[in-house]
Design a protein around this motif. Structure first.
Motif, short mmCIF file in Angstrom:
data_model
loop_
_atom_site.label_atom_id
_atom_site.label_comp_id
_atom_site.label_asym_id
_atom_site.label_seq_id
_atom_site.Cartn_x
_atom_site.Cartn_y
_atom_site.Cartn_z
N TYR A 123 0.89 -1.24 0.07
CA TYR A 123 0.02 -0.03 -0.03
C TYR A 123 0.83 1.17 0.01
N GLU A 124 0.82 1.93 -1.10
CA GLU A 124 1.51 3.06 -1.23
C GLU A 124 0.68 4.20 -1.72
N PRO A 125 0.42 5.07 -0.74
CA PRO A 125 -1.00 6.01 -1.05
C PRO A 125 -0.45 7.14 -1.81
N GLU A 126 0.74 7.67 -2.10
CA GLU A 126 1.24 8.75 -2.71
C GLU A 126 1.04 8.71 -4.20
N LEU A 127 0.59 9.85 -4.65
CA LEU A 127 0.51 9.82 -6.17
C LEU A 127 1.94 9.85 -6.91
N ARG A 128 2.25 8.78 -7.53
CA ARG A 128 3.45 8.95 -8.47
C ARG A 128 3.32 8.30 -9.70
#
Length: 551
Positions: free
Chosen positions: A169-174
């Motif tokens: 789970y990586e919530p940052e927008l990239r």
């Protein structure tokens, strides 16, 4: 001045006859759920489900659910310098809930798991982890459902499927391909049409690069705008088509995804739903032009299953809350749980909850076997999921209202958590098509899907001869099918659902449960509210099974 003794003053604050906190408790302590898990081919996951159930019922996880709903998402359209960012900020508790859900495989993970029963295990996981909060089940559900639609375009699936099935789970927008895990959403409806997506006006214009388009238009109800990717319907030159829209483009720039506002919803406060605008938004075609509905329908089938699962989860959660309260609360000289009418109410709720959970897991089993190529299960899944979506989600609001009432005035107070469940319940009969849409979809399946009716009656035949009331209901159902009409679609689908639930309980539940269900739901020995089981019902047997900590 009058002197008041300290002990007399303090005595007014003594707290008696109130239940202790429910948490910690075991959300997987549900006999019907565990039996269904094993029966539908995922017994290998029982240890994980039990572990997740303990975590779900922990004081920490229950607090996460409360905090995520108290501190609602906030839209930030611009950064401090005036750049458009269209980001939604969440309370840390939301991220805790999401991280556990994704790590435990409740998003896209089953599609990468070759073990039979993987989709059943995910559904069972949702049935227990959903005791924390319903809102975060939306992005995990859409991520799960996006994969079969994305497979219509193998080159895109090759890039994105390994990330959508990941457990990070990586919530940052990239840039999506720079992340270890992705979340997917969908944008189908528009303000002028709602469920009638063929009236969509969002336009898709081809670019010089094959398969790449630009979109211009709006969407009316797009949930989880913080997802990395979206499947979107838009009008291409060849007709309504499906497109993949990433929030961040491969070069690292933000795609045009202007979040105009967040919806102020009845329930589901922890999750964000929005109205996005597209203007030159870059999108990749998924499936052929003009086949948008056909492409995305598999996504809808998956999310409809999750609507059934989430409704069953809310039923079980509120039943657990009600059972805990009446076990510890006394009125008129006796524990509420020992009072005959309260036992009738709880037993009736328990029947409804077990029927919902058992059907949910049967549908999950059908989904699991369908994706592995079982044609009979594919046909059954097609009709039974629509039937279950109509009926179980319809029962949810009435169920949660009755469970809330078991707590009396305490249940009407926000601190109890029951109002949050009550507000959540109606969503699930609206999401992915309201009652009319699903009832008409059942008629469509009967008329157009080869083998759908045969699959349904084949399932019902497995219980033939076990209960005369069920046999009579199946006979009525066959008669109604010969004169099925749009105006009578709800009546038809209701009978289908009750017969299907009864057949499962007759085959798999104890006689106390199956007999009471058939007597009331099919035999007519029932009032118009919960708590009207006949005197012949084995209330003790039903409650011993449902309230597994036992009266």
């Amino acid at each position: 001045m009058v002197s008041i003794p300290v002990h007399e003053h303090a005595a007014t604050h003594d707290v008696t006859n109130q239940p202790p906190p429910l948490a910690p408790y075991d959300a997987s302590e549900d006999t019907a759920l565990l039996e269904g898990l094993r029966r539908e081919g995922a017994g290998w996951a029982e240890e994980d489900i039990r572990r997740l159930g303990l975590r779900s019922g922990s004081a920490e996880a229950q607090e996460w659910g409360e905090q995520a709903n108290t501190h609602e998402p906030v839209l930030r359209t611009h950064d401090r310098y005036g750049h458009r960012v269209d980001e939604v900020e969440f309370h840390p508790s939301w991220h805790h809930l999401m991280r556990v859900a994704v790590t435990e495989g409740l998003a896209g993970a089953p599609w990468a798991d070759a073990r039979p029963g993987a989709h059943v295990a995910r559904t069972a996981g949702g049935l227990v982890w959903g005791h924390t909060d319903a809102g975060h089940g939306c992005p995990t559900s859409m991520t799960y459902a996006a994969i079969p639609a994305l497979r219509k375009e193998p080159e895109l699936a090759k890039v994105y499927e390994p990330l959508l099935t990941g457990r990070a789970y990586e919530p940052e927008l990239r840039v999506p391909t720079e992340k270890r895990g992705l979340l997917a959403g969908m944008g189908m409806t528009e303000k002028q049409g709602g469920s009638d997506v063929r009236t969509n006006t969002t336009a898709a214009t081809p670019t010089a690069e094959p398969g790449v388009y630009t979109l211009r238009g709006h969407k009316w109800f797009t949930s989880a705008p913080m997802c990395d990717l979206f499947l979107v319907l838009a009008q291409a030159p060849g007709g309504l088509s499906c497109f993949l829209v990433p929030r961040v483009l491969p070069d690292g720039s933000r795609n045009t995804f202007r979040v105009q506002r967040l919806k102020d919803k009845l329930g589901n406060r922890s999750n964000a739903s929005c109205e996005p605008e597209f203007d030159g938004t870059v999108a990749w075609l998924v499936g052929p032009e003009g086949q948008g509905v056909k492409t995305i329908i598999e996504m809808v089938n998956c999310t409809r299953l999750d609507c059934v699962m989430m409704s069953a989860t809310l039923m079980r959660k509120t039943l657990v809350e009600a059972g805990h309260h009446v076990r510890h609360r006394s009125a008129f000289g006796a524990r509420l749980l020992d009072q005959p009418l309260m036992r009738n109410v709880l037993a009736d709720l328990a029947l409804e909850s077990e029927a919902a959970t058992t059907l949910t897991l049967r549908l999950a089993g059908a989904a699991d076997r369908a994706v592995r190529g079982d044609a009979g299960e594919q046909a059954f899944r097609r009709i039974a999921t629509a039937v279950g979506k109509y009926w179980v989600t319809k029962r949810g609001p009435a169920f949660t209202a009755e469970a809330l009432e078991c707590l009396g005035g305490n249940g009407y107070v926000e601190e109890s958590g029951m109002p949050r469940h009550y507000r959540e319940a109606p969503l699930l009969s609206i999401w992915e098509g309201s009652g009319n849409v699903n009832a008409l979809d059942v008629l469509r399946a009967l008329r157009r899907q080869i083998g759908a009716a045969d699959a349904l009656f084949g399932e019902l035949a497995l219980a033939q001869g076990a209960d005369a009331r069920l046999d009579a209901a199946v006979t009525r159902l066959k008669a109604q099918l010969t004169q099925a009409s749009e105006a009578g679609a709800r009546r038809l689908v209701e009978l289908m659902a009750l017969a299907l639930q009864a057949s499962l309980l007759v085959r798999h539940a104890p006689p106390a449960v199956a007999d009471a269900f058939c007597a009331t739901r099919l035999g007519g020995d029932w009032g118009h509210a919960f708590g009207t089981l006949p005197d012949t019902a084995d209330l003790d047997g039903i409650l011993r099974r449902a309230l597994t900590s036992g009266p």
